[in-house]
Enzyme design. Structure first.
Site, PDB file in Angstrom:
ATOM      1  N   CYS A   1       0.844  -1.197   0.000  1.00 41.12           N
ATOM      2  CA  CYS A   1       0.000   0.000   0.000  1.00 41.12           C
ATOM      3  C   CYS A   1       0.877   1.245   0.000  1.00 41.12           C
ATOM      4  O   CYS A   1       1.810   1.330  -0.801  1.00 41.12           O
ATOM      5  CB  CYS A   1      -1.013  -0.019   1.142  1.00 41.12           C
ATOM      6  SG  CYS A   1      -0.334  -0.235   2.795  1.00 41.12           S
ATOM      7  N   ARG A   2       0.609   2.197   0.891  1.00 43.77           N
ATOM      8  CA  ARG A   2       1.251   3.513   0.810  1.00 43.77           C
ATOM      9  C   ARG A   2       2.668   3.556   1.360  1.00 43.77           C
ATOM     10  O   ARG A   2       3.445   4.450   1.009  1.00 43.77           O
ATOM     11  CB  ARG A   2       0.398   4.538   1.555  1.00 43.77           C
ATOM     12  CG  ARG A   2      -0.941   4.791   0.888  1.00 43.77           C
ATOM     13  CD  ARG A   2      -1.857   5.583   1.793  1.00 43.77           C
ATOM     14  NE  ARG A   2      -3.115   5.900   1.116  1.00 43.77           N
ATOM     15  CZ  ARG A   2      -4.281   5.989   1.730  1.00 43.77           C
ATOM     16  NH1 ARG A   2      -4.348   5.765   3.038  1.00 43.77           N
ATOM     17  NH2 ARG A   2      -5.368   6.276   1.050  1.00 43.77           N
TER      18      ARG A   2
END
Length: 218
Positions: A178-179
């Site tokens: 993800c981020r």
């Protein structure tokens, strides 16, 4: 006197960057912008801040040269100034992990405890993905995926994962990302996949670190 004075002025300018980073809200905004450009309104929504407060933080980041801005119609869009800013955040995180006991404790208590398997490093994932040995899963929102993602990654936001498990092959390991390394989306995705019988791990870092390392993106 001129040489010490010039040196002091340089440190004064360096301190502008340090002051801009001295805010948890600004660091989080930088993480969001590392996924791709966003409007002030979009950043306010994802961060939970007011539009006015978000705008003030972004102005501080812009004055320090950490973000760029451009206007489209009535909206102002911001973007991270470059991969060097992502690397700066990476170094800041590393120093904090190594030098501040509270950081190590938080990481161990809230993140590492959720996943007892070693995350997969970027280069290893790239090699395994090229051989077709893994399925790469991007669990970020669609707009972040559209702005850039790992080659061949399937985008299934965490909120949709339960209903789209049939899209994932069960004969290969799944690697979720993800981020960034502290993004709970990947931790949650891996936990849910394992509960459903999939072999799953997470990427050690996130998309911004992957891109900043010069690895291929789509």
């Amino acid at each position: 006197m001129s040489r010490p004075s010039a040196k002091h002025e340089l440190f004064t300018q360096f301190a502008r960057v340090a002051r801009a980073l001295a805010s948890a809200n600004r660091l989080e905004l930088l993480e969001f912008l590392a996924q791709g450009p966003r409007s002030v309104e979009a950043l306010a929504k994802v961060s939970g801040l007011s539009v006015a407060n978000t705008s003030q933080h972004l102005q501080a980041l812009r004055q320090a040269g950490l973000v760029l801005a451009h206007k489209e119609g009535l909206r102002v869009y911001y973007a991270i100034a470059g991969d060097d800013v992502v690397r700066l955040l990476y170094i800041l995180r590393q120093v904090a992990e190594r030098r501040i006991a509270e950081v190590e404790k938080l990481v161990r208590s809230y993140l590492t405890s959720r996943d007892d398997l070693e995350p997969i490093p970027a280069q290893e994932l790239l090699a395994r993905a090229r051989k077709g040995l893994v399925t790469v899963l991007d669990v970020r929102p669609p707009e972040e995926y559209a702005a850039g993602h790992l080659p061949g990654a399937i985008n299934i936001p965490l909120t949709e994962l339960e209903g789209r498990l049939s899209k994932l092959p069960q004969d290969r390991e799944i690697v979720a990302y993800c981020r960034g390394p502290y993004c709970v989306l990947a931790f949650e995705a891996v936990a849910r996949l394992r509960q459903k019988g999939w072999k799953a791990r997470r990427l050690k870092e996130g998309f911004p670190e992957w891109k900043a390392a010069g690895l291929p993106v789509e």
